[in-house]
Enzyme design. Structure first.
Site, PDB file in Angstrom:
ATOM      1  N   GLU A 294     -62.703  37.563  80.029  1.00  0.00           N
ATOM      2  CA  GLU A 294     -63.176  36.533  80.960  1.00  0.00           C
ATOM      3  C   GLU A 294     -62.426  35.214  80.782  1.00  0.00           C
ATOM      4  O   GLU A 294     -63.014  34.142  80.748  1.00  0.00           O
ATOM      5  CB  GLU A 294     -64.688  36.325  80.794  1.00  0.00           C
ATOM      6  N   ASP A 368     -72.815  45.204  81.261  1.00  0.00           N
ATOM      7  CA  ASP A 368     -73.136  43.873  80.749  1.00  0.00           C
ATOM      8  C   ASP A 368     -74.636  43.626  80.698  1.00  0.00           C
ATOM      9  O   ASP A 368     -75.163  42.911  81.550  1.00  0.00           O
ATOM     10  CB  ASP A 368     -72.468  42.813  81.638  1.00  0.00           C
ATOM     11  N   GLU A 396     -80.676  37.167  80.489  1.00  0.00           N
ATOM     12  CA  GLU A 396     -79.752  36.808  81.568  1.00  0.00           C
ATOM     13  C   GLU A 396     -80.031  37.593  82.847  1.00  0.00           C
ATOM     14  O   GLU A 396     -80.070  37.026  83.930  1.00  0.00           O
ATOM     15  CB  GLU A 396     -78.316  37.055  81.090  1.00  0.00           C
TER      16      GLU A 396
HETATM   17  O1  GCW Z   1     -72.810  38.505  80.376  1.00  0.00           O
HETATM   18  C1  GCW Z   1     -71.651  37.768  80.487  1.00  0.00           C
HETATM   19  C2  GCW Z   1     -72.172  36.409  80.699  1.00  0.00           C
HETATM   20  C3  GCW Z   1     -71.276  35.334  80.159  1.00  0.00           C
HETATM   21  C4  GCW Z   1     -70.949  35.687  78.709  1.00  0.00           C
HETATM   22  C5  GCW Z   1     -70.245  37.024  78.686  1.00  0.00           C
HETATM   23  C6  GCW Z   1     -69.944  37.497  77.281  1.00  0.00           C
HETATM   24  C7  GCW Z   1     -70.568  34.229  76.849  1.00  0.00           C
HETATM   25  O2  GCW Z   1     -72.426  36.224  82.058  1.00  0.00           O
HETATM   26  O3  GCW Z   1     -71.961  34.127  80.261  1.00  0.00           O
HETATM   27  O4  GCW Z   1     -70.162  34.683  78.096  1.00  0.00           O
HETATM   28  O5  GCW Z   1     -71.050  37.994  79.259  1.00  0.00           O
HETATM   29  O6  GCW Z   1     -70.740  38.243  76.754  1.00  0.00           O
HETATM   30  O7  GCW Z   1     -68.930  37.118  76.737  1.00  0.00           O
END
Ligand code: GCW
Length: 702
Positions: A294, A368, A396
């Site tokens: 990311e 995720d 989340e």
């Molecule tokens: O779930 C996603 C989240 C990000 C997070 C990323 C990760 C810390 O939306 O906010 O960043 O995963 O786990 O690295």
């Protein structure tokens, strides 16, 4: 007369002070039953210690505080007083009979010669034993004939804070960061101590204190001094501090022109920095790294592998006890690919190349932290690498701070999953506790849900997820129910009927949430960016795999992502037994169906309903179940503290409103593909799809 009344009223007001939740599960309120109290008190007349360790002092002080609160009795602490009877004797012993089967953090609690003996090989073990004894009293268990031994299943039981230097928390839903970086190292917020107590009480022994999207700032001397002050507070509670690091730090902080892990100057920079860290934090736990994920920098920026990066850091850590935790959460933006396979594909060739000090931290599922995911295919497929677990405690995708969802069943579902790596019984739990492949290190991490809110977690029930995470990291064989029962008794109410009702609510909460958000194995249909509320129509985003349509693949034929050999073949990453479990749409559990199959709307499922009907039934049922939770909660009003009751009551109202939002959004949107009627007796939504789409703006989420 009037004056007396005012005094009386003031007295009542202060003594009936509402519970703001800040004491978590460590309330230590006086036990109401005098006989029970006296029973315990007769067994507890003094506390004896045999060591000067600060951790032992923590244990003794905690017991003293607990006994004073729960039993209304001040119990003295003395050194080597175990000759008398009626004592709680804290004993570190290298080789006594009681400690023979114990691992470092394990403990034994036994009734011996009229004393309650808490023995362990290490001070931390004694501390965990002390909390276990208190938990026994808090939950009303008998203390006679004690003979209890407990060892942690996992060595590093860790919270990952996604807290930023500026006080914000990524994916935090309980206020701002609890770390006051501007005040440290000079002012120590008393909440750090409460935080440490809470963690120690459930066996958590590690915390990474900053976001994995890491700022290099945390490695400056100024911040290391602050981190050192935090470590000093946590140390007497047996908690070691970890730091999340930015891979580009040698450039941004060190002024080098590269951060290439094979460059000798870069390696020297990390070696020196690691040495410097140990000046401030002598028992430094280690590094946590998010790299090439990311947009974060990483070794691939220099044509190197994850192993090159991780091994460079482990070389820097070689003189010390700590470890390097390297995250496996990586995925390329490929519109034709399948994110499900990304981490596996990138890491698989590296199995066997990581230094033994490196632990690769893998999220429970391949996408995720979705409300329900199949276990990550890396588990069971990396025999030569130490794999750790990353769960997300902060919700989340699970209703954040407004939906009641008890996560222990989700953690358990993953841990209990069989990878079949070495035949039947090769569970994910056995992969991450190191036992399957005899790895030395083991790790279970949870992304923390703590913040500056008085009750730490926003939703009062979110405390239970922090609690459950710690208890499962200690012992994943505990049942979700058992953990809920403990937590409720310590946190919510002593009334047995209400306890049962709350337990039922908690145990049903996750399936209910899944029903009105992601039934039948759907995933990733939440609002863009903030990840709150439904947005199944999301088709354009910064990356294809950040949209919803990438995941649900709805079309005129059906719904779901075909991961069989016909399309992505992600199923092939699992062992044949697992492939058989999920590979056939007629036999696949409905909970996972659309994770692996694109199923026609008209296909009859095992329930006797078509896919479309089943989808509707689940969305509608989810909403009805939330209403039932509301009714159940209302029926407990007299048994719950007023502030807590109203807090949950309000949040349940939001949950009902938003369950309807999810239901209407998803049913109306998928209806544009299925073109089938909403089956009676379900009543079609009264609003249109366009109206529901506008809610995202009304909710100010954009
Ligand atoms: O779930 C996603 C989240 C990000 C997070 C990323 C990760 C810390 O939306 O906010 O960043 O995963 O786990 O690295």
């Amino acid at each position: 007369m009037l004056k007396k009344l005012v005094i009386l009223l003031t007295f009542i007001m202060f003594n009936a002070a509402a519970d703001d939740g800040s004491r978590l599960w460590l309330k230590y309120d006086l036990l109401k039953d005098a006989r029970q109290r006296d029973g315990y008190a007769s067994l507890i007349k003094y506390i004896s210690i045999n060591s000067d360790s600060p951790i032992i002092a923590t244990a003794a002080n905690e017991l003293q505080m607990g006994f004073e609160g729960l039993l209304g009795k001040k119990v003295s602490i003395s050194k080597n007083a175990s000759g008398k009877t009626g004592g709680v004797v804290l004993e570190i012993s290298a080789d006594g009979a009681n400690v023979q089967s114990l691992m470092d953090d394990g403990f034994a609690i036994t009734a011996q010669k009229g004393n309650i003996l808490i023995s362990a090989k290490t001070p931390s073990g004694v501390l965990y034993g002390a909390f276990e004894l208190l938990r026994n009293i808090q939950t009303g268990k008998s203390l006679s004939n004690l003979a209890f031994t407990s060892n942690p299943k996992v060595k590093i039981r860790m919270l990952n804070h996604w807290d930023n230097a500026n006080g914000t928390v990524e994916r935090g839903y309980a206020g701002s960061s609890m770390w006051k970086w501007t005040e440290l190292p000079f002012r120590i917020d008393p909440r750090y101590i409460q935080y440490a107590r809470a963690n120690a009480s459930i066996g958590i022994n590690a915390a990474s204190i900053n976001n994995v999207n890491a700022s290099s700032r945390f490695l400056t001397a100024e911040y290391l001094e602050k981190i050192g002050a935090v470590a000093d507070v946590l140390r007497p509670y047996g908690i070691r501090v970890f730091i999340s690091v930015n891979f580009r730090s040698p450039r941004t902080l060190g002024g080098l022109d590269t951060s290439d892990p094979l460059d000798s100057n870069v390696r020297k920079w990390w070696n020196d920095k690691t040495k410097e860290i140990h000046k401030y934090v002598p028992d430094f736990g280690g590094f946590l790294v998010k790299a090439n994920s990311e947009g974060e920098p990483g070794p691939q920026d220099y044509g190197r592998t994850h192993a090159d990066g991780a091994n460079m850091l482990s070389e820097a850590m070689r003189p010390y006890k700590g470890v390097v935790i390297w995250r496996a959460f990586v995925y390329k933006a490929d519109p034709n690919g399948d994110r499900f396979k990304e981490a596996y594909d990138q890491f698989k060739p590296l199995d066997g190349t990581f230094d033994p000090k490196v632990i690769v931290q893998v999220k429970n599922g391949p996408i995720d932290f979705m409300p329900r995911e199949p276990f990550h295919p890396m588990f069971g497929a990396f025999p030569k690498t130490t794999l750790g677990m990353e769960f997300q405690i902060t919700q989340e995708y699970l209703g954040q701070s407004t939906h009641l969802t008890y996560l222990a069943p989700m953690f358990k579902e993953c841990l209990d999953s069989d990878t079949y790596a070495k035949g039947k019984g090769s569970t994910v739990a056995k992969v991450i506790d190191g036992s399957l492949e005899s790895h030395q290190n083991s790790l279970m991490a949870g992304v923390a849900n703590t913040g500056s809110d008085a009750n730490w977690t926003g939703h009062p029930f979110n405390q239970a997820n922090w609690y459950a995470f710690g208890r499962l990291a200690w012992d994943y064989t505990l049942s979700s129910e058992q953990i809920a029962i403990e937590w409720i008794a310590m946190t919510m109410t002593k009334n047995k009927i209400a306890q049962d009702k709350i337990r039922t609510m908690m145990m049903q909460s996750l399936p209910i949430y899944v029903s009105y958000t992601y039934p039948l194995g759907t995933a990733h249909m939440m609002g863009e960016g903030h990840h709150y509320g439904p947005e199944p129509w999301l088709a354009k985003s910064g990356r294809p795999d950040w949209t919803s349509v990438y995941y649900h693949r709805a079309d005129s034929v059906g719904l779901g992502f075909d991961r069989t050999g016909k399309v992505s073949n992600a199923l092939s990453l699992y062992k044949p037994e697992v492939q058989r479990q999920w590979g056939n749409a007629d036999e696949c559990s409905l909970d996972y169906l659309l994770w692996f199959h694109h199923v026609p709307w008209t296909k009859k499922l095992s329930t006797g309903r078509t896919l479309w009907e089943e989808l509707c039934v689940r969305y509608y049922d989810g909403v009805e179940q939330v209403k039932k939770m509301q009714v159940a909660w209302e029926s407990m009003k007299s048994e719950i503290d007023k502030e807590t009751f109203e807090n949950v009551e309000g949040r349940l109202k939001i949950q009902k409103k938003e369950a309807l939002w999810w239901r209407d959004a998803c049913v109306l949107y998928f209806n544009t593909y299925s073109k089938m009627l909403i089956p009676s007796p379900l009543v079609p939504p009264t609003r249109t799809l366009d109206e529901v789409k506008k809610l995202v703006e009304i909710y100010h989420l954009r």
